[in-house]
Design an enzyme around this catalytic site. Sequence first.
Site, PDB file in Angstrom:
ATOM      1  N   LYS A 252      -0.747  52.308  26.401  1.00 27.13           N
ATOM      2  CA  LYS A 252      -1.422  53.174  27.370  1.00 27.13           C
ATOM      3  C   LYS A 252      -0.477  53.368  28.547  1.00 27.13           C
ATOM      4  O   LYS A 252      -0.254  52.463  29.337  1.00 27.13           O
ATOM      5  CB  LYS A 252      -2.748  52.557  27.829  1.00 27.13           C
ATOM      6  N   GLU A 304       1.385  61.781  27.602  1.00 27.60           N
ATOM      7  CA  GLU A 304       1.373  61.285  28.975  1.00 27.60           C
ATOM      8  C   GLU A 304       2.783  61.475  29.525  1.00 27.60           C
ATOM      9  O   GLU A 304       3.758  60.998  28.937  1.00 27.60           O
ATOM     10  CB  GLU A 304       0.978  59.798  28.943  1.00 27.60           C
TER      11      GLU A 304
END
Length: 588
Positions: A252, A304
């Site tokens: 993440k 991301e």
Amino acid sequence: MLFEEVAFYYQKLEAVSSRLTMIDILAGMFGKAKRGEMRPLIYMTQGLLGPPFESLDLGIAEKFAQQAVAAATGFSKEEVVALSRKAGDIGSVAEELAGKTRLRRIRSEKHGISDVFGTMLKIAGTSGQGSQEAKIHLLVSLLSAASPLESRYIIRFALGKLRLGVGDATILEALSKNATGGREAKQALENAYNICGDLGKVGEILAESGVGGAAELKVSLFNPIRPALAERLPTAEEILEKMHGRCAVESKYDGLRAQVHMDRAKKKVEIFSRNLERLTPMLPDIAAAALSEINADKVIIEGEAIAYDEATGEFRPFQETIQRKRKHGIEEKSLSIPLHLFAFDLMYLDGEDYLNKPYHERRAGLESIIGKGGIILPSDRILAEKPGELEKYFEEQVGNGLEGIVAKGLDSPYVAGARKFSWIKLKRSYKGELSDTVDLVIIGYYLGRGQRAEFQFGGLLAAAYDEKKDVFESVTRIGTGFSEEQMKSFKRMLDKIKVSHKPARVDSVVVPDFWVEPTYIVEVRADEITRSPMHACGKDSSGIGYALRFPRIISDGVRKDKSAEDATTTKEIIEMFGQQRKIRVEDK
Ligand code: ATP
């Protein structure tokens, strides 16, 4: 549809205190729209000139609006300025002065909604030398033929201060009510909205092709898809159990979510943020890499964007990535902090919609099109079958300076616009505190007392979002931890969105000194979640809700990548409350 009628509905919307009444009024208004009018009507009601990713800025400053009101009514600029100062809202001044205009009014033809919207578009499109005069001239042309009530809303809209407090879900429900008399079409409309991010487009399709037309809407390039979101679970065991014993586990990254759309033949790339705004100007290197590194003709991928130092293998803090948001100096910044896109999903490839394909197929497609340039990379991942494997990977990620992991169900589709267990996040936990921060929306603020009196700011009243009810529910009062700078800047920012009464979509027992239109999100850390009769969040039949204890703001200011409806939901707060109890029991 005459703008006069629209203004009449807006006036009613402003006065309501219940969301259900709001839906009835909106449904009534949508029922009046003629062919071609639904789009402008929806955008205007949102206070926009298009979908958020295209919306233009009208570029009208307060003093020019005052000038326009003066020119349209025959009052002097000084008189308009003095009255505006007193009223704090030029909209109501425009209304008052239109009622006692000193000029002879020749109101030959009334404005239609499309005329007003068209002129606003023209105002936004006027730029260059002499553009302020031209903008004022256009605004005066609208005001000169407007009724007092129309003038109120024309001015507020032109200044970006319409603020009817209508959310996306409320508009969808009202569209459904107008089309079917109830909520029957809501799901189909919501699905359509999730894949195009454009309420005006959904409304128009509904008006022209009915609910069936909306249900058939397909993903299309340069229409951003509303992002899939992750649920939380506190342990590796629970995650694997939920995933039926097997899942993918990805790093993440704590950067900026970026949805990249690319059309090679047109050499066109657009990048959209988590809340569907255009990020393209901020990420020129990623846009260029999309063309040079992705082996596809037409594609939508998501990832991301994060500053990453290849030499040291170090990920840089979120703050550094977000610095790019400052429009100036993007060139230098692209050199000093190389950004990378860690791609984690594929939604569309060369004419084929990938949303409903299972994760493993989307991932295989994604890996097959990422070239070797090195700016765009696939997100790191493993496949896990045992809690120990997931745990070890999680620890490694945290050790590398990342936020944690996102576990993904191998057979799950991409669930646009929803928080589902097909993605589950596990973040670094902080002992003795809630394991995650929450994103709350500001619904009011307090005046300062004692030492803080000079800043006229003493804290915030913040809320979580109940998606089902489409209501913001108070969950905590944040009174400590502000720097002087922050107090000043919150005061400045919130004064601009102050409203005279509790907004219809806000539920709160606690009453702040000032209510504000739910707009800004702050990231908050708290010690724990408790049950409390003081807050409306998740309250049961006996009126006991959930509250955050010892909350403090952890970011510098507001989270610009989230809109009010992206706040942590009531459901999440209740889940976090449950997880916190479980962890305590296990700790004993
Ligand atoms: P948070 O503040 O925890 O990032 P959020 O509300 O922004 O939460 P969530 O859906 O809860 O979003 O968590 C997923 C977010 O994590 C995405 O919005 C994305 O920006 C980020 N992210 C980082 N790496 C990944 C990844 N490999 N897969 C999916 N999302 C990722």
